[in-house]
Design a protein around this motif. Structure first.
Motif, PDB file in Angstrom:
ATOM      1  N   GLN A  69       1.938   6.303  -6.815  1.00  0.00           N
ATOM      2  CA  GLN A  69       0.937   7.359  -7.318  1.00  0.00           C
ATOM      3  C   GLN A  69       1.583   8.681  -7.048  1.00  0.00           C
ATOM      4  N   GLU A  87       0.823  -1.251  -0.050  1.00  0.00           N
ATOM      5  CA  GLU A  87      -0.064   0.043  -0.093  1.00  0.00           C
ATOM      6  C   GLU A  87       0.709   1.188   0.025  1.00  0.00           C
ATOM      7  N   ARG A  88       1.955   1.318   0.826  1.00  0.00           N
ATOM      8  CA  ARG A  88       2.798   2.287   0.727  1.00  0.00           C
ATOM      9  C   ARG A  88       3.622   2.635  -0.527  1.00  0.00           C
ATOM     10  N   GLN A 146       2.464   1.512  -3.543  1.00  0.00           N
ATOM     11  CA  GLN A 146       1.348   2.146  -4.318  1.00  0.00           C
ATOM     12  C   GLN A 146       1.020   3.522  -4.125  1.00  0.00           C
ATOM     13  N   GLN A 147       1.285   4.031  -2.746  1.00  0.00           N
ATOM     14  CA  GLN A 147       1.051   5.335  -2.719  1.00  0.00           C
ATOM     15  C   GLN A 147       2.152   6.311  -3.167  1.00  0.00           C
ATOM     16  N   ARG A 148       3.420   5.569  -3.048  1.00  0.00           N
ATOM     17  CA  ARG A 148       4.735   6.277  -3.440  1.00  0.00           C
ATOM     18  C   ARG A 148       4.600   6.131  -4.838  1.00  0.00           C
TER      19      ARG A 148
END
Length: 389
Positions: A108, A101-102, A104-106
């Motif tokens: 994005q 998740e982190r 993916q956030q990075r």
């Protein structure tokens, strides 16, 4: 009382019979005793055998119980171990899920940042192109003004000369218009030469448009290699460079489609400079010389950014490995000078800009209003223009 012989014999026989009977009884008693003892021993052996069998059965049952207990314990341990593994997998999956998740956030955030950078770069590129077009238009206007002023001065000078000649030789006025026409004709290229330049320019523009389309595949292959090498800064720089090339291609196509060659002073201005490349000399006018100088500056700026990106990635120094150096077409509009000449001077500036950017110095150029320019004296040295007048 004395017994007779017969009586004594009978008594002896009776005694003998009694003795025999007693002996036989004793024998039978002994035999019975022995039988009893044997029977007792047999019963004892049977009891011992039964006890032994019972002990063996008890031991076997105990071993079976112990084995069952061990199996139960082992099954319990395996179950406990499986539970621990499941718990460990759950604990591992949780950080992995959080990490994904982190990540993916990075990603994005990185994509958004790249999009912002691309948008900013496109905006800067548009502003730069607008400045270049405005500068080119101003240069054309200044050139036209200078030419008009020069024509006016020459016309005024010719008129003064004509007036003086008229005062000295009033009988030959017909030679004055002919001299004026010859002088004006020297300021512009002949019509045939202008048409030849326009045709060469049209062929050069078509070839340039085809080559820009061919570089797209090479850029994609190069971008994939940079991603495999995890050179993120160099990858972002190349993406910006390719994006500007695409925009440049569109502008060049629009310019070639609607361009008015008759209003461009390049096609009727006579050469005033000479430059050399690979031992050969080429003539050009002010517009061609300005484009070559612009190519050196464009190369310096792109080289500085490419060297800076390699330094951020911790990559080894190597300006020849950069796609921008291999392409060397940024800033070239397909006009005024051959593409190979522009590529040559672009790479001359790129090499020096890359060294400054990679080592974080200003040996060959300087930063000015957010852009990077090569030093003026070094630019003059690289161009090495010779005046033809």
């Amino acid at each position: 009382m004395k017994l007779g012989m017969f009586d004594r014999t009978l008594l002896a026989a009776a005694l003998s019979a009694t003795a025999l009977a007693g002996t036989a009884g004793m024998v039978r008693a002994q035999e019975k005793s022995q039988q009893d003892q044997q029977e007792e021993k047999r019963r004892q052996r049977q009891q011992q055998e039964q006890q032994r069998q019972e002990r063996l059965q008890a031991q076997q049952q105990q071993r079976q119980q112990e084995r069952q207990q061990r199996e139960q314990n082992q099954a319990a341990r395996q179950q406990e171990q499986q539970q621990k593994q499941q718990q460990q997998q759950q604990r591992q999956q949780q950080p992995q899920a959080q990490q994904q998740e982190r990540q993916q956030q990075r990603q994005q955030a990185e994509q958004q940042r790249q999009q912002r950078l691309q948008a900013e770069q496109q905006q800067r590129q548009q502003e730069r192109l607008q400045r270049e077009l405005s500068q080119a238009a101003r240069q054309q206007e200044l050139q036209q003004q200078r030419q008009q002023e020069r024509l006016q001065r020459e016309q005024a000078q010719q008129q003064n000369q004509q007036a003086q000649q008229a005062q000295r030789a009033p009988r030959q006025p017909e030679r004055v218009p002919q001299a004026e026409a010859q002088q004006v004709q020297k300021l512009r290229l002949p019509e045939a030469r202008q048409q030849q330049l326009i045709q060469e320019q049209q062929r050069r523009s078509e070839q340039y448009a085809r080559e820009l389309q061919q570089t797209e595949q090479q850029a994609q292959q190069r971008a994939a290699a940079l991603q495999q090498q995890r050179r993120l800064a160099q990858y972002r720089y190349q993406q910006r460079y390719v994006q500007r090339l695409r925009q440049q291609q569109r502008l060049a196509a629009e310019r070639a489609r609607y361009y008015n060659y008759g209003q461009d002073p390049y096609f009727y201005s006579a050469p005033i400079y000479q430059y050399s490349r690979n031992g050969r000399y080429y003539d050009t006018n002010q517009y061609g010389a300005d484009l070559l100088g612009q190519g050196v500056n464009n190369g310096y700026e792109e080289g500085y950014l490419a060297g800076q990106a390699d330094r951020q990635d911790g990559w080894r120094s190597g300006y020849r490995d950069s796609y921008a150096y291999q392409d060397a077409n940024y800033g070239y509009n397909g006009f005024y000078v051959p593409q190979n000449d522009y590529n040559y001077y672009f790479r001359e500036g790129f090499q020096r800009g890359y060294d400054d950017g990679y080592y974080g110095r200003s040996q060959y150029g300087r930063s000015y209003n957010g852009t990077y320019e090569i030093l003026a004296n070094l630019l003059a040295q690289i161009l090495n223009l010779r005046s033809l007048r």
